[in-house]
Design an enzyme around this catalytic site. Sequence first.
Site, PDB file in Angstrom:
ATOM      1  N   LYS A  35      -5.887 -45.006 -78.085  1.00 54.04           N
ATOM      2  CA  LYS A  35      -4.612 -44.361 -77.494  1.00 54.04           C
ATOM      3  C   LYS A  35      -3.709 -44.324 -78.799  1.00 54.04           C
ATOM      4  CE  LYS A  35      -1.705 -44.360 -73.542  1.00 54.04           C
ATOM      5  NZ  LYS A  35      -1.705 -43.101 -73.328  1.00 54.04           N
ATOM      6  N   GLU A  64     -10.997 -34.077 -70.830  1.00 47.20           N
ATOM      7  CA  GLU A  64      -9.579 -34.545 -70.047  1.00 47.20           C
ATOM      8  C   GLU A  64      -8.732 -33.400 -69.970  1.00 47.20           C
ATOM      9  OE1 GLU A  64      -8.153 -38.029 -71.732  1.00 47.20           O
ATOM     10  OE2 GLU A  64      -8.578 -37.350 -73.843  1.00 47.20           O
ATOM     11  N   ARG A 122       3.693 -44.924 -99.674  1.00 48.45           N
ATOM     12  CA  ARG A 122       2.696 -43.835 -99.186  1.00 48.45           C
ATOM     13  C   ARG A 122       1.640 -44.081 -99.762  1.00 48.45           C
ATOM     14  NH1 ARG A 122       0.807 -39.053 -99.226  1.00 48.45           N
ATOM     15  NH2 ARG A 122       0.132 -37.841 -97.293  1.00 48.45           N
ATOM     16  N   HIS A 171      -2.734 -43.558 -98.427  1.00 55.33           N
ATOM     17  CA  HIS A 171      -3.559 -43.449 -97.163  1.00 55.33           C
ATOM     18  C   HIS A 171      -4.482 -44.716 -96.815  1.00 55.33           C
ATOM     19  CE1 HIS A 171      -3.031 -39.295 -97.994  1.00 55.33           C
ATOM     20  NE2 HIS A 171      -3.601 -38.783 -96.953  1.00 55.33           N
ATOM     21  N   TYR A 188      -0.466 -46.941 -79.044  1.00 53.62           N
ATOM     22  CA  TYR A 188       0.658 -47.155 -78.078  1.00 53.62           C
ATOM     23  C   TYR A 188       0.059 -47.482 -76.666  1.00 53.62           C
ATOM     24  CZ  TYR A 188       0.142 -42.368 -76.066  1.00 53.62           C
ATOM     25  OH  TYR A 188      -0.401 -41.357 -75.395  1.00 53.62           O
ATOM     26  N   ARG A 246      -7.026 -52.371 -73.126  1.00 52.55           N
ATOM     27  CA  ARG A 246      -6.986 -51.106 -73.599  1.00 52.55           C
ATOM     28  C   ARG A 246      -6.292 -51.107 -75.033  1.00 52.55           C
ATOM     29  NH1 ARG A 246      -5.449 -45.479 -70.548  1.00 52.55           N
ATOM     30  NH2 ARG A 246      -3.339 -46.380 -71.112  1.00 52.55           N
TER      31      ARG A 246
HETATM   32  N1  PDD Z   1      -0.876 -40.464 -71.259  1.00 51.77           N
HETATM   33  N2  PDD Z   1      -5.913 -38.896 -71.058  1.00 51.77           N
HETATM   34  C1  PDD Z   1      -4.910 -38.819 -72.105  1.00 51.77           C
HETATM   35  C2  PDD Z   1      -4.768 -37.897 -73.228  1.00 51.77           C
HETATM   36  C3  PDD Z   1      -3.427 -39.458 -71.937  1.00 51.77           C
HETATM   37  O1  PDD Z   1      -2.373 -39.117 -72.781  1.00 51.77           O
HETATM   38  C4  PDD Z   1      -3.195 -40.231 -70.674  1.00 51.77           C
HETATM   39  C5  PDD Z   1      -1.860 -40.882 -70.398  1.00 51.77           C
HETATM   40  C6  PDD Z   1      -4.377 -40.336 -69.818  1.00 51.77           C
HETATM   41  C7  PDD Z   1      -4.242 -41.006 -68.533  1.00 51.77           C
HETATM   42  O2  PDD Z   1      -4.309 -42.578 -68.800  1.00 51.77           O
HETATM   43  P1  PDD Z   1      -3.655 -43.487 -67.671  1.00 51.77           P
HETATM   44  O3  PDD Z   1      -4.058 -43.275 -66.358  1.00 51.77           O
HETATM   45  O4  PDD Z   1      -3.785 -44.790 -68.366  1.00 51.77           O
HETATM   46  O5  PDD Z   1      -2.021 -43.268 -68.055  1.00 51.77           O
HETATM   47  C8  PDD Z   1      -5.510 -39.538 -70.070  1.00 51.77           C
HETATM   48  C9  PDD Z   1       0.472 -41.447 -70.976  1.00 51.77           C
HETATM   49  C10 PDD Z   1       0.941 -41.425 -69.722  1.00 51.77           C
HETATM   50  C11 PDD Z   1       1.333 -40.847 -71.977  1.00 51.77           C
HETATM   51  O6  PDD Z   1       0.909 -40.183 -73.082  1.00 51.77           O
HETATM   52  O7  PDD Z   1       2.455 -40.704 -71.779  1.00 51.77           O
END
Ligand code: PDD
Length: 285
Positions: free
Chosen positions: A147, A179, A100, A102, A33, A52
């Site tokens: 992501k 993070e 289903r 994997h 996403y 990304r």
């Molecule tokens: N999340 N690290 C994680 C684990 C995140 O989920 C996010 C952002 C960031 C920052 O990324 P960016 O600057 O590109 O938004 C770092 C979004 C906002 C979310 O999951 O809603």
Amino acid sequence: MSDIVYLNGAFMPLDEARIPVLDRGFIFGDGVYEVVPVYSRHPFRLAEHLRRLQNSLDGIRLANPMDDAAWTRLVGEIIAKNDGDDQSIYLQITRGVARRDHAFPKHVQQTVFMMSSPLTTPPREQVEHGAPAISASDFRWLKCDVKSVSLLGNCLLRQLAVDAGAVETILFRDGKLTEASASNVFVVKNGVLLAPPKDNLVLPGITYDVVLEIARAREFLVEVRSISEAETRDADEIWVTSSTKEVLAITTLDGKPVGDGKPGLLFRRMHALYQDFKREVMRAR
Ligand code: PDD
């Protein structure tokens, strides 16, 4: 006019959007996403978000269902169909619907979903006074640069913050800062802005890049390197950054003040520069 979403080729009201229960997003969390902030009806850093997205798709071996021009058109359409000048566009691609198993299904169409929500950035009060965070051990998988919609680890970690009345959970793995549960983290020590490197342990934040770009352009002292837990706990300032939080000062960590317990000098400079930068980008359109 509100809550119009996009699902597999069509726009529709949110409450009419349906996906089959065998969607691999539902069954396995098998998808990726993006969250793109929109200011004054213009997506911010869309090209970077789409880059990304491509990296995330490559990371899970899923073909991109559209080229960047088509994504850009669709994002423009969903912005136009929803209320509010400032929006947050969520888009998700899953490996589609299949019995289903994997292993990846063959010849299955991806599911593509997009929605808009109002963009809610931190309230002025929080920007001025900062916000509390807690810390936890980073137990997520080793592909945090993807992501992925498989966010159970992040959800569990974020809930710890909510339970403690904090805004974020700052994560340490093997004694190093990674993070936070839904944002990147910066540390300031002795006037130097420190940022953990973009590796497989962190999401490469688009806001993280903007902050570093501004910092370098304004000749902040910047070091991108691994940051120990001890350094983080001894920091003069801690910031979290994300598309929805923008840049926010963390003023207590696990109940102890960060620096003097107030948003620091560098934070206040960066926050103002970030707002100017946004305005400048929007004006240039
Ligand atoms: N999340 N690290 C994680 C684990 C995140 O989920 C996010 C952002 C960031 C920052 O990324 P960016 O600057 O590109 O938004 C770092 C979004 C906002 C979310 O999951 O809603």
